[in-house]
Scaffold this active site. Structure first.
Site, PDB file in Angstrom:
ATOM      1  CB  CYS A 147       9.280 -65.190 -39.748  1.00  0.00           C
ATOM      2  SG  CYS A 147       9.785 -66.902 -39.951  1.00  0.00           S
ATOM      3  CD  GLN A 169       2.240 -63.164 -39.013  1.00  0.00           C
ATOM      4  OE1 GLN A 169       2.659 -64.308 -39.129  1.00  0.00           O
ATOM      5  NE2 GLN A 169       2.636 -62.356 -38.065  1.00  0.00           N
ATOM      6  NE  ARG A 226       7.947 -69.511 -26.931  1.00  0.00           N
ATOM      7  CZ  ARG A 226       9.180 -69.233 -26.507  1.00  0.00           C
ATOM      8  NH1 ARG A 226      10.112 -70.148 -26.569  1.00  0.00           N
ATOM      9  NH2 ARG A 226       9.469 -68.041 -26.037  1.00  0.00           N
ATOM     10  CE  LYS A 277       3.914 -62.100 -33.191  1.00  0.00           C
ATOM     11  NZ  LYS A 277       5.121 -62.849 -33.554  1.00  0.00           N
ATOM     12  CG  ASP A 281       9.550 -64.671 -22.037  1.00  0.00           C
ATOM     13  OD1 ASP A 281       9.605 -65.616 -22.858  1.00  0.00           O
ATOM     14  OD2 ASP A 281      10.561 -64.060 -21.640  1.00  0.00           O
TER      15      ASP A 281
HETATM   16  C1  LIG Z   1       6.527 -72.776 -33.316  1.00  0.00           C
HETATM   17  C2  LIG Z   1       6.403 -71.293 -33.473  1.00  0.00           C
HETATM   18  C3  LIG Z   1       5.812 -70.782 -34.619  1.00  0.00           C
HETATM   19  C4  LIG Z   1       5.679 -69.389 -34.771  1.00  0.00           C
HETATM   20  N1  LIG Z   1       5.062 -68.905 -35.877  1.00  0.00           N
HETATM   21  C5  LIG Z   1       4.861 -67.569 -36.002  1.00  0.00           C
HETATM   22  C6  LIG Z   1       4.143 -67.045 -37.112  1.00  0.00           C
HETATM   23  O1  LIG Z   1       3.651 -67.766 -37.996  1.00  0.00           O
HETATM   24  N2  LIG Z   1       4.015 -65.702 -37.187  1.00  0.00           N
HETATM   25  C7  LIG Z   1       4.530 -64.863 -36.229  1.00  0.00           C
HETATM   26  O2  LIG Z   1       4.378 -63.653 -36.328  1.00  0.00           O
HETATM   27  N3  LIG Z   1       5.167 -65.343 -35.164  1.00  0.00           N
HETATM   28  C8  LIG Z   1       5.346 -66.665 -35.036  1.00  0.00           C
HETATM   29  N4  LIG Z   1       5.986 -67.147 -33.926  1.00  0.00           N
HETATM   30  C9  LIG Z   1       6.418 -66.224 -32.882  1.00  0.00           C
HETATM   31  C10 LIG Z   1       5.370 -66.092 -31.773  1.00  0.00           C
HETATM   32  O3  LIG Z   1       4.128 -65.642 -32.249  1.00  0.00           O
HETATM   33  C11 LIG Z   1       5.843 -65.151 -30.655  1.00  0.00           C
HETATM   34  O4  LIG Z   1       6.133 -63.903 -31.194  1.00  0.00           O
HETATM   35  C12 LIG Z   1       7.056 -65.686 -29.914  1.00  0.00           C
HETATM   36  O5  LIG Z   1       6.934 -67.066 -29.648  1.00  0.00           O
HETATM   37  C13 LIG Z   1       7.280 -64.929 -28.601  1.00  0.00           C
HETATM   38  O6  LIG Z   1       6.241 -65.128 -27.689  1.00  0.00           O
HETATM   39  P1  LIG Z   1       6.378 -66.207 -26.467  1.00  0.00           P
HETATM   40  O7  LIG Z   1       7.714 -65.973 -25.813  1.00  0.00           O
HETATM   41  O8  LIG Z   1       5.234 -65.840 -25.553  1.00  0.00           O
HETATM   42  O9  LIG Z   1       6.235 -67.536 -27.072  1.00  0.00           O
HETATM   43  C14 LIG Z   1       6.158 -68.516 -33.764  1.00  0.00           C
HETATM   44  C15 LIG Z   1       6.753 -69.044 -32.626  1.00  0.00           C
HETATM   45  C16 LIG Z   1       6.881 -70.421 -32.465  1.00  0.00           C
HETATM   46  C17 LIG Z   1       7.514 -70.949 -31.204  1.00  0.00           C
END
Ligand SMILES: Cc1cc2nc3c(=O)[nH]c(=O)nc-3n(C[C@H](O)[C@H](O)[C@H](O)COP(=O)(O)O)c2cc1C
Length: 335
Positions: free
Chosen positions: A105, A75, A231, A144, A208
């Site tokens: 981000c 990415q 996550r 994304k 989520d």
């Molecule tokens: C610690 C952390 C690092 C992340 N790093 C990235 C990243 O490098 N690139 C990206 O597109 N999203 C990143 N995200 C976002 C996640 O990929 C995702 O979109 C977001 O956590 C929502 O999904 P979830 O609720 O299932 O965790 C990050 C999220 C967290 C918590």
């Protein structure tokens, strides 16, 4: 719904269950654990376009991968069209199967130059950057995004149309706004709205997904083509296997052994100082899911060396913990 295999532009992927880019988390040791469960696609941590173009070694290290991690995506993050094609080409030359553009981000340091989620404010620029990436590479280009900058500026549908017009293979929508960060629930209606306007572009749902049943619900509620688990991979690298086969009952020792294996992977890749720092956080991912693990979590947080961490884990009375009915954990705590 779950598809195995899954057609993705010119590629045939093992499935439509993907693992997210996670800055500071989805490094090579982490990916060793999750790829064992054969995700459809796994992304490395985001890297900055300009750092790739100037051949910054620490940026290249974030893209380390092993042959059995294919299919794998990188990415890239940036807002300068002149770097987009060059950095996508570098990713392709490194052997990646997919290149993704980060428009989600939320971190100030990234958004201050118009990158990451700040790109949501300039949808036409997203189209231009995607076009430059597509012109430079043969591998599929994905993007994304978040639902929008804030509740008053939800524009995921508009960006889906722009990305489709530019020729992106897929768009991943995280159902939160930039303003939300990681707080509150992801709104999957916004993902469904994007799917409703998508003609050719594949829609990947995100937000989520913490267990197999939430993945099935995401497919049902949004009609998305694929899902991206973020996550939900923390402390349970087997979540992909659970989606494929259903979740077996896991004992405290399953968690202990997975954590010890994770520790070995981290130690074999990072220097001792970095490993000790990472392992405090990684330990918490596994332990948050069990009752009776608080004392161990506290010990890990104080540990100074890898030996201490390992000793704390091995000496802990795991039979006194209970991973069958974990204490509810707020999603944002998992960061
Ligand atoms: C610690 C952390 C690092 C992340 N790093 C990235 C990243 O490098 N690139 C990206 O597109 N999203 C990143 N995200 C976002 C996640 O990929 C995702 O979109 C977001 O956590 C929502 O999904 P979830 O609720 O299932 O965790 C990050 C999220 C967290 C918590």
């Amino acid at each position: 719904m779950l598809k195995r295999p899954f057609n993705f532009g010119p590629l045939t992927l093992p499935s439509n269950i993907f693992c997210a880019p996670l800055a500071g988390c989805s490094d090579l040791p982490f990916r060793r654990l999750t790829t064992a469960y054969r995700p459809g696609l796994i992304y490395c941590e985001m890297v900055k376009m300009d750092a790739l173009v100037r051949h910054d070694p620490s940026t290249y290290r974030l893209l380390d991968y092993e042959t059995d991690m294919h299919p794998i995506g990188a990415q890239i993050c940036g807002s300068k069209p002149q770097f987009a094609g060059k950095s996508a080409k570098i990713v392709e030359n490194l052997g990646f199967d997919v290149v993704d553009l980060n428009c989600g981000c939320p971190v100030d340091k990234v958004t201050k130059d118009g990158s990451g989620s700040a790109m949501l404010k300039t949808p036409e620029l997203i189209g231009e950057i995607i076009s430059n990436m597509i012109a430079a590479v043969k591998i599929p280009v994905t993007v994304k995004i978040r639902a929008g900058w804030d509740e008053g500026q939800i524009n995921a549908v508009q960006i889906t149309e722009i990305a489709e017009k530019a020729g992106a293979t897929a768009i991943c929508i995280h159902g939160r706004t930039r303003e939300q960060g990681y707080k509150g629930a992801a709104n999957w209606d916004w993902i469904r709205a994007c799917k409703a306007v998508a003609k050719k572009i594949l829609v990947i749902g995100n937000g989520d997904l913490f267990d197999a049943s939430s993945v099935y619900r995401m497919f049902e509620k949004t009609g998305c083509d694929a899902v991206l688990i973020s996550r939900g991979t923390f402390g349970q690298p087997w979540i992909i296997g659970d989606v494929y086969q259903g979740a077996p009952l896991r004992t405290p020792l399953d968690f202990r052994d997975a954590l010890l294996f994770h520790i070995e992977q981290v130690m074999s890749y990072h220097n001792d100082r970095k490993a000790a720092m990472d392992l405090r956080r990684i330990g918490c991912w596994y332990l948050k899911k069990g009752r009776g693990t608080r004392a161990l979590r506290e010990s890990l947080n104080k540990a100074q060396t890898i030996e201490e961490i390992r000793a704390f884990i091995l000496d802990y009375p795991w039979h006194e913990t209970d991973f069958s009915s974990p204490e509810p954990v707020e999603a944002e705590v998992l960061i």
